[in-house]
Design a protein around this motif. Structure first.
Motif, mmCIF file in Angstrom:
data_model
loop_
_atom_site.group_PDB
_atom_site.id
_atom_site.type_symbol
_atom_site.label_atom_id
_atom_site.label_comp_id
_atom_site.label_asym_id
_atom_site.label_seq_id
_atom_site.Cartn_x
_atom_site.Cartn_y
_atom_site.Cartn_z
ATOM 1 N N LYS A 313 12.723 -10.291 -5.803
ATOM 2 C CA LYS A 313 13.509 -9.517 -4.832
ATOM 3 C C LYS A 313 13.911 -10.358 -3.612
ATOM 4 C CE LYS A 313 11.875 -4.939 -6.095
ATOM 5 N NZ LYS A 313 11.374 -3.643 -5.685
ATOM 6 N N THR A 397 -5.611 -6.822 4.643
ATOM 7 C CA THR A 397 -5.612 -8.160 5.266
ATOM 8 C C THR A 397 -4.960 -8.043 6.645
ATOM 9 O OG1 THR A 397 -5.352 -9.083 3.057
ATOM 10 C CG2 THR A 397 -4.949 -10.580 4.895
ATOM 11 N N ILE A 458 3.275 4.835 -6.449
ATOM 12 C CA ILE A 458 2.939 4.585 -7.861
ATOM 13 C C ILE A 458 3.466 5.748 -8.700
ATOM 14 C CG2 ILE A 458 0.987 4.465 -9.491
ATOM 15 C CD1 ILE A 458 -0.617 3.174 -7.168
ATOM 16 N N TYR A 459 4.083 5.432 -9.847
ATOM 17 C CA TYR A 459 4.545 6.522 -10.715
ATOM 18 C C TYR A 459 3.922 6.477 -12.101
ATOM 19 C CZ TYR A 459 7.923 2.920 -12.076
ATOM 20 O OH TYR A 459 8.513 1.744 -12.487
#
Ligand code: NAP
Length: 519
Positions: A313, A397, A458-459
């Motif tokens: 991306k 983080t 999330i799917y």
């Protein structure tokens, strides 16, 4: 091919109607279940005298699959024995088609097929299925289709009843499915809400379209008159020449670039959507190692558009001719549009996420906790800020969290602080809970009660542990499926300039995910 059903109650009226229908249409369906004293040889003869080339379909519809429009008296039910005798008579009279329901069973269907073989007859068998109340899921329609194909049907007929406009899309997707498998299909939806399918199905390859004479009686609700059907047919045939040439038929007009891509649901979603939009394009997934070479391929092959997924991306952005303002601000591209060789990078992830979230909450003036600080978190922060919301980043983080927070001028906290933050919604953008680690959640269940809305990007699985916990705590939930289909719909809009069939896209992806869930 337009077919007019003959449904008059008496033989005398049916003879007149059969002759008129034969002159107006390509085929005549003799509905022997509705013509009470129907004399089949005389009816076939009347139609063939009026138009020697007209095709004859003989049907004795079962009562439980018969849909009768308002104001029409339901007619008699024939015994199975009488029905089989009549269909066998139709074969002896060399009717072009006999229609028998799947529900009559493989033995009855087989009996007609072996009679045709013995006689070396030309009659073809239509195996049909009707639902007079609703349209089941596309997966269910495909199962019924497969069962009809297994009987050895020459033509499969599937006619549910539309309750909503998007039921039409399921039937159109089923026609596409049948065509890919080389099976002739008659498919449409009954009911007023199904009229779109009556017009569009023949153009998409449905073998027959049913219409009525201006003075005729409808055999099913939603049927249009033969003159309306002919007019629409001409109008749409003309219109199609304006739509189709934009894409090379069968060519890989759209691609997905990523690594890996084998489990991506984008090809399923986009191909179903393209078909429903009547666009002769194809969407294929490519597992690539060199994003610059893949972008050169888009130019060389004149591919109309591409989706870009992990891990490219960011990398593809530098290979393009320009970026939209959103893609430039995010530094990430998930969509490429090819306009006469000029490639522009766009980002629809943030838009998909925001549109999904908006279904459950207003954004402006509200606080949103974003779990994670990766690419999707960046899209969420960007979209929420753009719409006047206040993002708060919580990341494992600290350094990565602080970098994102600094880029968008928002606060950042460690995960331990989550219980003290009050916000309108919590959005998980980490992969915690994704298949196969479906029992994990990024947040303790009791902490969720602080958030009226909980979203998971999330799917797979559809219902993550986080969303199940959130629901149990009384939160409203937004699934990653909503984001996925909306970012895909936004891609289609960029590539074609047209609204995508969101409901169909949601339905096909949901069905596939449910199948995966069931193992
Ligand atoms: P990414 O850039 O790798 O970022 C992942 C983030 O999650 C990082 O900030 C990472 O924290 C955090 N994280 C990872 N494992 C963690 C753990 N065990 N505990 C706590 N935090 C953890 O990934 P991404 O591209 O943003 O994608 C994230 C998720 O979004 C993926 O599951 C992807 O499938 C999904 N997604 C969905 C859609 C959709 O349409 N629904 C679209 C795009 C992405 P650190 O900074 O500490 O490493």
């Amino acid at each position: 091919m337009i077919c007019i059903p003959v449904t008059e109650r008496t033989q005398c009226a049916a003879l007149r109607s059969a002759a008129a229908a034969a002159q107006a249409a390509d085929a005549v369906e003799l509905r022997m279940d509705m013509i009470e004293d129907g004399d089949l040889p005389r009816l076939i003869d009347a139609a063939r005298r009026a138009a020697p080339r007209v095709r004859i379909v003989v049907t004795c519809r079962r009562k439980d699959e018969r849909s009768v429009p308002d104001g029409v008296q339901p007619s008699r039910e024939m015994t199975k024995k009488a029905k089989m005798a009549l269909l066998e008579q139709a074969i002896a009279l060399e009717a072009d088609f006999v229609d028998i329901e799947l529900a009559e069973g493989v033995r009855a269907i087989g009996r007609l097929q072996s009679l045709i073989r013995r006689r070396q007859g030309k009659t073809q068998v239509i195996v049909s299925w009707h639902d007079t109340a609703k349209t089941p899921s596309l997966a269910k329609l495909r199962e019924i289709f497969a069962a009809c194909v297994r009987t050895g049907a020459d033509v499969v007929k599937i006619v549910p009843t539309a309750r909503r406009a998007d039921d039409n899309l399921k039937v159109l997707a089923l026609i596409r499915h049948a065509r890919w498998r080389g099976v002739r299909i008659i498919a449409m939806c009954m009911g007023e809400a199904g009229q779109q399918s009556r017009v569009l199905a023949p153009l998409r390859g449905s073998f027959l379209a049913f219409a009525v004479l201006p003075s005729g009686r409808k055999s099913a609700p939603g049927q249009l008159s033969v003159s309306t059907m002919r007019g629409l047919e001409r109008l749409l045939q003309d219109g199609l020449s304006g739509i189709r040439p934009r894409f090379s038929p069968g060519g890989p007009a759209f691609v997905l670039l990523g690594n890996p891509v084998a489990h991506s649901l984008s090809p399923l979603m986009h191909n179903e959507a393209l078909a429903a939009m009547g666009i002769d394009g194809h969407y294929s997934a490519f597992c690539v190692t060199d994003p610059a070479a893949a972008v050169a391929g888009i130019r060389g092959l004149n591919i109309r558009g591409a989706s870009v997924t992990l891990p490219f991306k960011t990398a593809v952005a530098g290979c393009l001719d320009g970026l939209s303002a959103d893609a430039a601000a995010l530094g990430a591209v998930n969509t490429i549009v090819n306009e006469r060789g000029r490639l522009t990078g766009h980002n629809t992830d943030w838009l998909g996420l925001l549109q999904a979230l908006r279904e459950e909450t207003a954004i402006a003036g509200q606080t949103f906790v974003i779990l994670g600080a990766g690419g999707t978190a960046r899209a969420a922060v960007y979209g929420i800020k753009k719409e006047g919301g206040r993002p708060v980043i919580v990341n494992r983080t600290p350094e990565k969290g602080r970098l994102l927070a600094a880029a968008f001028d928002c606060p950042c906290y460690p995960p331990e602080a989550l219980g003290k933050i009050r916000a309108r919604a919590l959005i998980n953008t980490t992969p915690v809970g994704m298949t196969p680690r479906i029992h994990e959640s990024p947040v303790p269940a009791k902490t969720l009660a602080h958030f009226p809305v909980v979203m998971d990007v999330i799917y797979n699985p559809l219902a993550t542990r986080l969303l199940k916990d959130a629901k149990a705590q009384g939160c409203r939930i937004v699934s990653g499926l909503e984001m996925f289909v909306r970012q895909g719909a936004a891609q289609l809009k960029l590539w074609t300039g047209r609204e995508a069939p969101l409901a169909l896209m949601r339905a096909v992806v949901r069905e596939r995910l449910e199948t995966l869930d069931n193992g």
